[in-house]
Design a protein around this motif. Structure first.
Motif, PDB file in Angstrom:
ATOM      1  N   ARG A  35       0.860  -1.181   0.000  1.00 17.01           N
ATOM      2  CA  ARG A  35       0.000   0.000   0.000  1.00 17.01           C
ATOM      3  C   ARG A  35       0.901   1.238   0.000  1.00 17.01           C
ATOM      4  NH1 ARG A  35      -4.062  -0.552   4.906  1.00 17.01           N
ATOM      5  NH2 ARG A  35      -2.047  -0.743   5.974  1.00 17.01           N
ATOM      6  N   PHE A  36       0.723   2.059  -1.026  1.00 16.00           N
ATOM      7  CA  PHE A  36       1.524   3.267  -1.186  1.00 16.00           C
ATOM      8  C   PHE A  36       0.638   4.497  -1.008  1.00 16.00           C
ATOM      9  CE2 PHE A  36       3.492   0.102  -4.047  1.00 16.00           C
ATOM     10  CZ  PHE A  36       4.786   0.090  -3.570  1.00 16.00           C
ATOM     11  N   LEU A  37       1.246   5.570  -0.529  1.00 15.85           N
ATOM     12  CA  LEU A  37       0.592   6.868  -0.510  1.00 15.85           C
ATOM     13  C   LEU A  37       1.510   7.848  -1.235  1.00 15.85           C
ATOM     14  CD1 LEU A  37      -1.965   8.362   0.545  1.00 15.85           C
ATOM     15  CD2 LEU A  37      -0.476   9.309   2.309  1.00 15.85           C
ATOM     16  N   VAL A  38       1.045   8.335  -2.375  1.00 23.78           N
ATOM     17  CA  VAL A  38       1.839   9.265  -3.180  1.00 23.78           C
ATOM     18  C   VAL A  38       1.529  10.683  -2.716  1.00 23.78           C
ATOM     19  CG1 VAL A  38       2.474   9.962  -5.492  1.00 23.78           C
ATOM     20  CG2 VAL A  38       1.616   7.640  -5.093  1.00 23.78           C
ATOM     21  N   LEU A  39       2.581  11.425  -2.379  1.00 25.46           N
ATOM     22  CA  LEU A  39       2.453  12.759  -1.787  1.00 25.46           C
ATOM     23  C   LEU A  39       3.084  13.828  -2.673  1.00 25.46           C
ATOM     24  CD1 LEU A  39       3.634  11.816   1.792  1.00 25.46           C
ATOM     25  CD2 LEU A  39       1.388  12.745   1.306  1.00 25.46           C
TER      26      LEU A  39
END
Length: 220
Positions: A35-39
């Motif tokens: 699970r990635f969160l692109v910021l």
């Protein structure tokens, strides 16, 4: 002296404690399962010691799919004038007057995305500002895990024997090489979405065998 002692005794903010207590996925996990969160941040300048975040955009990625329903974009009430940085991100002081408080947005970020691997294009800068923001708001910062799409692209070009020319690693140039649509530059949400597209394009050649450890190595 008493103020310093009080700061040292101040309890860790709940969101920081929760984020820190949540384990990151194993480095041996397949990248397709992570699970990635692109910021992306828009800033008043490039010095995290004196400059500030004026907008934050993020886009989650689950199992190689962008979760647009959970994408967020916040304008941030900056303690300083945006000054000449408005030329780049197009945000002006009057637009930020009634914007969100940074501490509230960081609390949501840390509470909802504990255990995620964060992603950014030129992640060193974003991580520095994120850590500085947590220190200002909470007096403490958790440890983050970042994947850097810019570094991954640089490694990819080197392996292909290509000369990395000026501007070749900027986000629009990377998107063009991967045949991905270009979007308005310097808008936090649109840049986060574009970076998410780039990440998926970079993951594709590695197939099911690519692990988080591979991505961490490429991100150095």
């Amino acid at each position: 002296m008493l103020n310093w002692l009080a700061a040292k005794r101040r309890p860790i903010h709940q969101a920081v404690g929760y984020f820190s207590a949540t384990p990151f996925p194993s480095a041996n996990m397949a990248a397709k399962d992570a699970r990635f969160l692109v910021l992306d941040f828009e800033l008043t300048g490039l010095n995290p010691r004196k400059d500030h975040i004026v907008s934050i955009g993020w886009v989650p990625v689950h199992q190689h799919e962008i979760v647009l329903a959970d994408a967020k974009h916040y304008l941030i009430n900056s303690p300083v004038s945006v000054g000449q940085s408005a030329v780049y991100h197009g945000l002006h002081d009057h637009q930020l007057k009634d914007a969100h408080e940074l501490a509230d947005v960081l609390t949501e970020l840390l509470s909802r995305y504990a255990g995620y691997v964060f992603v950014a294009h030129h992640s060193q800068l974003d991580e520095q500002f994120l850590r500085a923001a947590c220190l200002r708001c909470f007096g403490k910062t958790p440890r983050f895990k970042f994947i850097d799409t810019m570094q991954i692209e640089w490694q990819r070009l080197l392996r292909q024997g290509k000369v990395v020319k000026h501007d070749a690693l900027k986000l629009p140039s990377c998107l063009k090489r991967h045949g991905l649509p270009a979007m308005a530059n310097h808008h936090a949400l649109e840049d986060a979405y574009s970076t998410a597209l780039l990440l998926l394009g970079q993951l594709k050649p590695g197939g099911a065998e690519m692990t988080l450890a591979d991505l961490y190595l490429l991100s150095r």
